[in-house]
Design a protein around this motif. Structure first.
Motif, PDB file in Angstrom:
ATOM      1  N   SER A  93     -35.994  28.580  11.747  1.00  0.00           N
ATOM      2  CA  SER A  93     -34.838  27.775  11.196  1.00  0.00           C
ATOM      3  C   SER A  93     -33.759  28.734  11.055  1.00  0.00           C
ATOM      4  CB  SER A  93     -34.934  26.595  10.215  1.00  0.00           C
ATOM      5  OG  SER A  93     -35.732  27.482   9.036  1.00  0.00           O
ATOM      6  N   VAL A  94     -32.450  28.107  11.302  1.00  0.00           N
ATOM      7  CA  VAL A  94     -31.084  28.858  10.897  1.00  0.00           C
ATOM      8  C   VAL A  94     -30.257  28.036  10.037  1.00  0.00           C
ATOM      9  CG1 VAL A  94     -29.249  30.068  12.082  1.00  0.00           C
ATOM     10  CG2 VAL A  94     -31.420  30.035  13.359  1.00  0.00           C
ATOM     11  N   TRP A  95     -29.842  28.486   9.194  1.00  0.00           N
ATOM     12  CA  TRP A  95     -28.749  27.846   8.131  1.00  0.00           C
ATOM     13  C   TRP A  95     -27.677  28.466   7.931  1.00  0.00           C
ATOM     14  CZ3 TRP A  95     -31.339  23.619   6.614  1.00  0.00           C
ATOM     15  CH2 TRP A  95     -32.724  23.225   6.988  1.00  0.00           C
ATOM     16  N   ARG A  96     -26.910  27.829   7.435  1.00  0.00           N
ATOM     17  CA  ARG A  96     -25.440  28.482   6.964  1.00  0.00           C
ATOM     18  C   ARG A  96     -25.605  29.207   5.898  1.00  0.00           C
ATOM     19  NH1 ARG A  96     -22.315  23.353   6.017  1.00  0.00           N
ATOM     20  NH2 ARG A  96     -23.572  23.522   4.214  1.00  0.00           N
ATOM     21  N   GLY A 138     -16.823  21.961  12.948  1.00  0.00           N
ATOM     22  CA  GLY A 138     -16.447  23.108  12.124  1.00  0.00           C
ATOM     23  C   GLY A 138     -17.411  24.012  11.614  1.00  0.00           C
ATOM     24  N   GLY A 139     -18.727  23.927  12.202  1.00  0.00           N
ATOM     25  CA  GLY A 139     -20.023  24.559  11.572  1.00  0.00           C
ATOM     26  C   GLY A 139     -19.686  26.222  11.758  1.00  0.00           C
ATOM     27  N   SER A 140     -20.784  26.808  11.314  1.00  0.00           N
ATOM     28  CA  SER A 140     -20.790  28.268  11.572  1.00  0.00           C
ATOM     29  C   SER A 140     -21.688  28.810  12.479  1.00  0.00           C
ATOM     30  CB  SER A 140     -21.157  28.837  10.000  1.00  0.00           C
ATOM     31  OG  SER A 140     -22.602  28.271   9.690  1.00  0.00           O
ATOM     32  N   GLU A 152     -27.750  18.948   5.665  1.00  0.00           N
ATOM     33  CA  GLU A 152     -26.693  19.662   5.461  1.00  0.00           C
ATOM     34  C   GLU A 152     -27.064  21.040   5.663  1.00  0.00           C
ATOM     35  OE1 GLU A 152     -22.811  20.478   4.011  1.00  0.00           O
ATOM     36  OE2 GLU A 152     -23.845  18.396   4.434  1.00  0.00           O
ATOM     37  N   GLY A 153     -26.001  21.723   6.116  1.00  0.00           N
ATOM     38  CA  GLY A 153     -26.176  23.269   6.612  1.00  0.00           C
ATOM     39  C   GLY A 153     -27.050  23.612   7.425  1.00  0.00           C
ATOM     40  N   ALA A 154     -27.684  22.814   8.387  1.00  0.00           N
ATOM     41  CA  ALA A 154     -28.594  23.409   9.187  1.00  0.00           C
ATOM     42  C   ALA A 154     -27.898  23.687  10.485  1.00  0.00           C
ATOM     43  CB  ALA A 154     -29.491  22.207   9.484  1.00  0.00           C
ATOM     44  N   VAL A 155     -28.023  24.751  11.158  1.00  0.00           N
ATOM     45  CA  VAL A 155     -27.302  25.420  12.268  1.00  0.00           C
ATOM     46  C   VAL A 155     -28.360  25.036  13.447  1.00  0.00           C
ATOM     47  CG1 VAL A 155     -26.643  27.369  13.529  1.00  0.00           C
ATOM     48  CG2 VAL A 155     -26.105  27.291  10.828  1.00  0.00           C
ATOM     49  N   GLY A 156     -29.570  25.225  13.296  1.00  0.00           N
ATOM     50  CA  GLY A 156     -30.519  24.824  14.612  1.00  0.00           C
ATOM     51  C   GLY A 156     -31.944  25.058  14.090  1.00  0.00           C
ATOM     52  N   LEU A 157     -32.949  24.913  15.017  1.00  0.00           N
ATOM     53  CA  LEU A 157     -34.221  25.133  14.958  1.00  0.00           C
ATOM     54  C   LEU A 157     -34.892  25.170  16.082  1.00  0.00           C
ATOM     55  CD1 LEU A 157     -36.764  24.349  12.839  1.00  0.00           C
ATOM     56  CD2 LEU A 157     -36.296  22.072  13.764  1.00  0.00           C
ATOM     57  N   GLY A 196     -24.439  23.485  13.178  1.00  0.00           N
ATOM     58  CA  GLY A 196     -24.050  24.377  14.570  1.00  0.00           C
ATOM     59  C   GLY A 196     -23.609  23.772  15.706  1.00  0.00           C
ATOM     60  N   GLU A 197     -22.869  22.533  15.284  1.00  0.00           N
ATOM     61  CA  GLU A 197     -22.022  21.961  16.286  1.00  0.00           C
ATOM     62  C   GLU A 197     -20.657  22.232  16.201  1.00  0.00           C
ATOM     63  OE1 GLU A 197     -22.947  19.682  18.486  1.00  0.00           O
ATOM     64  OE2 GLU A 197     -25.127  19.673  17.675  1.00  0.00           O
TER      65      GLU A 197
END
Length: 144
Positions: A83-86, A21-23, A61-66, A16-17
């Motif tokens: 929780s939000v994941w890529r 280059g996250g999503s 890995e793949g964690a966008v936010g929580l 999530g950053e």
């Protein structure tokens, strides 16, 4: 259900950053969980376990936010996470972690658990929080 549902502040994960280059603004998978203990005195332990998992969030890995959330109803407290994941594979990797499994085994006979997931083409943090609040407050029905 209580009218009061407390959310922790949003905790971004490595996906999530924007600098990584996250999503953060792209496709995402949202997971909402709810644990309702059979006895109210179980709730503090569940909360502490959730906070402990939140501490490693930036390493997932793949964690966008929580968000962690809690309904402090004195007789029927509930708590869980949004929780939000890529991608789904990232969510499944978290569910398979030893620390997560240990917590789930510790509490599985002490309450009831439900969860739901959905995909979004364009992750919008405010819209996701509102959808989760609607579900948790009973304004929206849990999927069958």
């Amino acid at each position: 259900m209580s009218a009061t549902i407390w959310f922790t502040p949003w905790k971004p994960g490595p996906a999530g950053e924007p600098a990584s280059g996250g999503s953060a603004d792209g496709e995402a998978v949202v997971s909402v969980t709810e644990f309702t203990p059979h006895r109210p005195w179980t709730a503090p332990g569940v909360t502490v376990a959730g906070i402990a998992l939140r501490q490693v969030w930036q390493d997932l890995e793949g964690a966008v936010g929580l968000w962690l959330w809690a309904d402090p109803h004195p007789l029927r407290p509930r708590s869980g996470s949004v929780s939000v994941w890529r991608a789904e594979r990232d969510l499944y990797a978290f569910v398979a972690r030893k620390d997560h499994g240990r917590i789930m085994r510790s509490y599985r006979d002490r309450g009831s658990m439900r969860s739901t997931t959905w995909r979004t083409e364009h992750f919008d943090r405010d819209a996701t929080e509102e959808a989760a609040r609607s579900l948790l407050s009973g304004r929206s029905a849990w999927p069958a």
